[in-house]
Scaffold this motif. Structure first.
Motif, PDB file in Angstrom:
ATOM      1  N   ARG A   1       0.797  -1.248   0.103  1.00  0.00           N
ATOM      2  CA  ARG A   1      -0.049  -0.096   0.069  1.00  0.00           C
ATOM      3  C   ARG A   1       0.856   1.256  -0.050  1.00  0.00           C
ATOM      4  O   ARG A   1       0.705   2.285  -0.778  1.00  0.00           O
TER       5      ARG A   1
ATOM      6  N   ALA B   1       2.618   1.813  -3.426  1.00  0.00           N
ATOM      7  CA  ALA B   1       1.546   2.361  -4.441  1.00  0.00           C
ATOM      8  C   ALA B   1       1.323   3.781  -4.241  1.00  0.00           C
ATOM      9  O   ALA B   1       1.347   4.337  -5.044  1.00  0.00           O
TER      10      ALA B   1
ATOM     11  N   ALA C   1       3.810   0.678 -10.674  1.00  0.00           N
ATOM     12  CA  ALA C   1       2.378   0.806 -10.825  1.00  0.00           C
ATOM     13  C   ALA C   1       1.709  -0.349 -10.360  1.00  0.00           C
ATOM     14  O   ALA C   1       2.491  -1.370 -10.468  1.00  0.00           O
ATOM     15  N   LEU C   2       0.584  -0.504  -9.983  1.00  0.00           N
ATOM     16  CA  LEU C   2      -0.117  -1.653  -9.548  1.00  0.00           C
ATOM     17  C   LEU C   2      -0.242  -2.426 -10.827  1.00  0.00           C
ATOM     18  O   LEU C   2      -0.939  -1.870 -11.658  1.00  0.00           O
ATOM     19  N   THR C   3      -0.311  -3.436 -10.857  1.00  0.00           N
ATOM     20  CA  THR C   3      -1.031  -4.495 -12.002  1.00  0.00           C
ATOM     21  C   THR C   3      -2.473  -4.732 -11.433  1.00  0.00           C
ATOM     22  O   THR C   3      -2.976  -4.173 -10.436  1.00  0.00           O
ATOM     23  N   GLU C   4      -3.174  -5.224 -12.248  1.00  0.00           N
ATOM     24  CA  GLU C   4      -4.604  -5.499 -12.041  1.00  0.00           C
ATOM     25  C   GLU C   4      -4.794  -6.179 -10.751  1.00  0.00           C
ATOM     26  O   GLU C   4      -5.626  -5.953  -9.804  1.00  0.00           O
TER      27      GLU C   4
ATOM     28  N   ARG D   1      -4.054  -4.077  -7.719  1.00  0.00           N
ATOM     29  CA  ARG D   1      -5.099  -3.056  -7.524  1.00  0.00           C
ATOM     30  C   ARG D   1      -6.268  -3.771  -6.691  1.00  0.00           C
ATOM     31  O   ARG D   1      -6.893  -3.186  -6.051  1.00  0.00           O
TER      32      ARG D   1
ATOM     33  N   GLU E   1      -7.697  -2.788  -2.848  1.00  0.00           N
ATOM     34  CA  GLU E   1      -9.124  -2.505  -2.677  1.00  0.00           C
ATOM     35  C   GLU E   1      -9.686  -3.317  -1.521  1.00  0.00           C
ATOM     36  O   GLU E   1     -10.224  -2.682  -0.624  1.00  0.00           O
TER      37      GLU E   1
END
Length: 303
Positions: A11, A14, A57-60, A63, A67
């Motif tokens: 976290r 990111a 960056a976050l991958t899918e 992400r 969440e």
């Protein structure tokens, strides 16, 4: 079961945009952060980060994981607050983020009162005007003394509770021998050399917005967010400054400060905490002290 500390590391990476920046925030080495991310990747079984130029960056999958991680951290904070509420006592440590311009008139009196009523509580104060609410959501700080200018929408990020403290007007500040004590119409400043914050700042945008409503574009001779510099320029008779009231010591020599009579510019000071269903006695005590200091400052000020 996944290690919640590794989720927190992901976290933070990111939010900060790089492993190096996250390591600085977490007081770890970049190698230690990389090791935690690798362990989490092995636990999850899929890549969570990807290179993005000089950052990451976050991958899918990353992400989606974050969440769900937001809910996990909210539950942890809820559990911590529930236990603290059962104990019913103010804790031993808390971190407060505050704006530099609020230290003298609000933060210092609040911390003095807390020291008298809760001597066991040690408050670490992070004095900064950068991204306080992000630090709150990341768990780096526990309470934020922040600001919002009146021309901006009154919204708070998800998961943040906001307690209004004070409507703090910007005052027109000039050298002591320039004019009387009557309120100034903002339009009168159209021909003044102004010392104001850059338009990239919230205060600078608020000044621009108000001046445009008054029918002119301000002449910014001096661009600086340093309030001490603004007051020095005003004292010297070189500029007219627009400065929040609580940022000016009442005994500042050599200046004249008067309100804006027609298009007031207000910054709204607030205390923000992470949202939980159960009140935390420690954060509640700090917010109450900030609120009392803000109220005291408001009622003792003589315009």
């Amino acid at each position: 079961m996944w290690d919640i500390r590794r989720l927190h590391t992901l976290r933070t990476v990111a939010a900060r945009g790089s492993i190096t920046a996250a390591a600085q925030s977490l007081a770890l080495t970049a190698g230690a952060v990389s090791q935690q991310l690798s362990a989490l990747r092995n636990e999850v079984g899929v890549d969570l980060l990807r290179p993005d130029g000089r950052t990451v960056a976050l991958t899918e999958a990353g992400r989606v994981l974050l969440e769900h991680a937001d809910g996990i951290f909210a539950a942890v904070h809820q559990a911590e607050n529930a236990v603290a509420a059962v104990k019913g006592t103010v804790g031993a440590a808390l971190t407060l983020a505050a704006l530099p311009s609020t230290v003298a008139r609000i933060v210092a009196p609040a911390l003095t009162a807390l020291g008298s009523h809760h001597p066991q509580l040690t408050v670490t104060c992070l004095v900064t005007d950068q991204a306080q609410l992000r630090e709150l959501t990341l768990g780096t700080v526990d309470v934020v003394l922040g600001q919002r200018y009146h021309h901006l929408p009154d919204t708070a990020p998800r998961g943040i509770d906001v307690t209004p403290l004070l409507d703090d007007p910007l005052l027109v500040v000039t050298a002591a021998d320039q004019g009387d004590e009557r309120p100034v119409a903002l339009r009168e400043l159209a021909t003044h050399n102004l010392a104001v914050p850059p338009p990239t700042t919230d205060c600078g945008q608020a000044v621009q917005h108000a001046c445009q409503q008054a029918g002119f574009t301000p002449t910014a001779r001096y661009l600086t967010a340093d309030i001490a510099a603004q007051l020095t320029l005003a004292q010297a008779g070189l500029a007219t400054a627009l400065v929040p009231r609580t940022a000016i010591a009442p005994d500042t020599p050599g200046i004249r400060k008067v309100p804006i009579g027609d298009h007031p510019i207000l910054r709204r000071l607030f205390a923000a905490t992470r949202h939980t269903g159960t009140a935390n006695p420690t954060t509640a005590a700090v917010v109450a002290a900030l609120d009392a200091a803000a109220r005291r400052d408001s009622t003792t000020y003589l315009p």
